[in-house]
Design a protein around this motif. Structure first.
Motif, mmCIF file in Angstrom:
data_model
loop_
_atom_site.group_PDB
_atom_site.id
_atom_site.type_symbol
_atom_site.label_atom_id
_atom_site.label_comp_id
_atom_site.label_asym_id
_atom_site.label_seq_id
_atom_site.Cartn_x
_atom_site.Cartn_y
_atom_site.Cartn_z
ATOM 1 N N ASP A 73 -59.897 18.002 58.154
ATOM 2 C CA ASP A 73 -60.729 17.386 57.118
ATOM 3 C C ASP A 73 -59.814 16.448 56.337
ATOM 4 O O ASP A 73 -59.031 16.894 55.485
ATOM 5 C CB ASP A 73 -61.320 18.464 56.213
ATOM 6 N N ASN A 74 -59.889 15.170 56.652
ATOM 7 C CA ASN A 74 -58.990 14.208 56.013
ATOM 8 C C ASN A 74 -59.307 14.008 54.527
ATOM 9 O O ASN A 74 -58.440 13.587 53.770
ATOM 10 C CB ASN A 74 -59.031 12.875 56.750
ATOM 11 N N ALA A 75 -60.512 14.303 54.119
ATOM 12 C CA ALA A 75 -60.859 14.192 52.699
ATOM 13 C C ALA A 75 -60.164 15.283 51.881
ATOM 14 O O ALA A 75 -59.893 15.096 50.698
ATOM 15 C CB ALA A 75 -62.363 14.269 52.519
ATOM 16 N N LYS A 76 -59.901 16.414 52.517
ATOM 17 C CA LYS A 76 -59.278 17.550 51.822
ATOM 18 C C LYS A 76 -57.809 17.743 52.204
ATOM 19 O O LYS A 76 -57.148 18.634 51.663
ATOM 20 C CB LYS A 76 -60.043 18.836 52.128
ATOM 21 N N ASN A 77 -57.320 16.949 53.135
ATOM 22 C CA ASN A 77 -55.938 17.094 53.625
ATOM 23 C C ASN A 77 -55.676 18.488 54.190
ATOM 24 O O ASN A 77 -54.648 19.122 53.890
ATOM 25 C CB ASN A 77 -54.922 16.788 52.517
ATOM 26 N N VAL A 78 -56.591 18.955 54.996
ATOM 27 C CA VAL A 78 -56.487 20.299 55.570
ATOM 28 C C VAL A 78 -56.734 20.240 57.072
ATOM 29 O O VAL A 78 -57.616 19.514 57.536
ATOM 30 C CB VAL A 78 -57.490 21.269 54.919
ATOM 31 N N VAL A 79 -55.967 21.023 57.803
ATOM 32 C CA VAL A 79 -56.204 21.221 59.228
ATOM 33 C C VAL A 79 -56.481 22.708 59.443
ATOM 34 O O VAL A 79 -55.893 23.565 58.767
ATOM 35 C CB VAL A 79 -55.009 20.736 60.079
ATOM 36 N N TYR A 80 -57.399 22.979 60.351
ATOM 37 C CA TYR A 80 -57.833 24.346 60.601
ATOM 38 C C TYR A 80 -57.553 24.744 62.051
ATOM 39 O O TYR A 80 -57.494 23.910 62.944
ATOM 40 C CB TYR A 80 -59.336 24.481 60.354
#
Length: 119
Positions: A73-80
């Motif tokens: 999620d590039n808007a949240k700077n998170v990878v899952y």
């Protein structure tokens, strides 16, 4: 200062699921390929999965194909890393890592999160 912080690890029974998260800061997140690696006790760290800048392509190790899914999620700077149908052999410390698109080596690493799968 670049930081990658993993979370979501824990103890789960075989056949169960976990979702790991990696929150990134201090870098232009959408300009980095993100990857997950794991290291079991006494073994080398191994590649698990990677995802390109906008999530258009993903790459998975054969051992996790069909069970693990990497998203970002590039808007949240998170990878899952969604992990399903977990097996005892998935037990390891899981690390997220980041590399610029044009480099083969990962520049930044998180501190790791423990995943333990009981039989």
């Amino acid at each position: 200062q670049v930081q990658l912080v993993e979370s979501g690890g824990g103890l789960v029974q075989a056949g169960g699921s976990l979702r790991l998260s990696c929150a990134a800061s201090g870098l232009p997140f959408s300009s980095y390929v993100m990857g997950w690696f794991r290291q079991a006790p006494g073994k080398e760290r191994k590649f698990v999965a990677a995802i390109t800048l906008r999530g258009e392509s993903t790459y998975d190790a054969d051992s996790v194909k069909g069970r693990f899914t990497i998203t970002r999620d590039n808007a949240k700077n998170v990878v899952y890393l969604q992990m399903n149908s977990l097996k005892p052999e998935d037990t390891a410390v899981y690390y997220c890592a980041a590399r610029p698109m044009m480099r083969a080596d990962y520049l930044y690493w998180g501190q790791g999160t423990q995943v333990t799968v009981s039989s």
